[in-house]
Design a protein around this motif. Sequence first.
Motif, PDB file in Angstrom:
ATOM      1  N   SER A 349       0.827  -1.216   0.000  1.00 13.13           N
ATOM      2  CA  SER A 349       0.000   0.000   0.000  1.00 13.13           C
ATOM      3  C   SER A 349       0.857   1.261   0.000  1.00 13.13           C
ATOM      4  N   ASP A 350       1.956   1.241   0.750  1.00 15.14           N
ATOM      5  CA  ASP A 350       2.889   2.370   0.711  1.00 15.14           C
ATOM      6  C   ASP A 350       4.296   1.812   0.762  1.00 15.14           C
ATOM      7  N   GLU A 363      -0.450  -2.502   4.029  1.00 19.45           N
ATOM      8  CA  GLU A 363      -1.217  -3.636   3.515  1.00 19.45           C
ATOM      9  C   GLU A 363      -0.403  -4.237   2.370  1.00 19.45           C
TER      10      GLU A 363
END
Length: 414
Positions: A349-350, A363
Amino acid sequence: MKLLKDRIAKWSMVGLLTAFAATSFYAPNASAHGEKSQAAFMRMRTIHWYDLKWSKEKVKVNEQVEITGKFHVFEGWPETVDEPDVSFLNIGIPGPVFIRKESYIGGQLVPRSVRLEIGKTYEFKVVLKARRPGDWHVHTMMNVQGGGPIIGPGKWITIEGSMGDFKNPVTTLTGQTVDLESYNLENTYFWHALWYAIGLAWIVYWVRRPVFLPRMLLADAGRADELVSGTDRKVAMGFAAGTLLLVIFAMSGANGKYPITIPLQAGTLRGIKPIEMTKPTVSVKVEDASYRVPGRAMRMKLTITNSGNSAVRLGEFYTASVRFLDSDVYKDTTGYPEDLLAEDGLEVSDNSPLAPGETRTVEVTASDAAWEVYRLSDIIYDPDSRFAGLLFFFDAAGNRQVTQIDAPLIPSFM
Ligand SMILES: [Cu+2]
């Protein structure tokens, strides 16, 4: 109208049969050889193979291929697999299409079983010599006594040439060089043929005369002694004495020809050197992990803490031979088996660089057809829904850190 119906029925039947015939002749190449059918959680929680390299993908008969890499013996070893106290570094091929010239763990030659320690990481090397032409799916594997075969990733290697050219020379400590491919074969054939012939001669001597009914009747009548004559007894003694003489003569002959021989060398090798692993400066906590049923992906929520002194990014998640990479961070150059390599299968996710001292919860989704093709999705049938794998972090200079993760893996159905 009836005619039309009959025709439709007839042609439907023909169509059905054609379709059946066409599909039954469709036989795709099997690209995995055993591991798919093994329990998914066992494959995830036993041995993690990584940094695998294959020196060649195409060789000629008599040429060598080197397979090198590392394997990590997972801390959370499953209960139903005996601990790897007696393990053997094997190679998974359909018979000796290659022969194994050498195999090493931690720099030591390992022709015998070895004792591996849970939690440790080892370096290995296997040197194979090509023998039989064809396309072969070559696996590294570990046999664990009381546990079974633990199969590593398999890669296709092509052998060209003719098997008739294969040579396997070995020089003994007595100074002669022999070809193990054919050494002692004639001798083996000769002695088996000779003893077989002697056995036949003994039977032939007796079956020249009627064998069953007359003898049975004579024996029933109490005249069994008449069945064996004086000559028969002499022949019997001749066979007995001849056999003993031949054994003694042949044995001393063999000792004369091969005066120096040793017993079979055996016994488990202890003290195999693991790799000194530096403690990773990235620590990861698995908050939760799940996979959709049916589906081709697993998702996990990770809290990553970087306590090192350079910023890192997550480049790879490895589980059960399948490698999920984030291609923005890391690309494979080893020619890893295509069906096991998800070049861009890892989504974070990042995944911006995580600065030293920083902690972030992300995530992570590992998705690829391999999840289904290699039946990791079949963990739904396993009695222990826990996974394990390796995470590979990279800093800007390309330095790598390996962190192991392990947590329950919960299915989601809706
Ligand atoms: Cu295979």
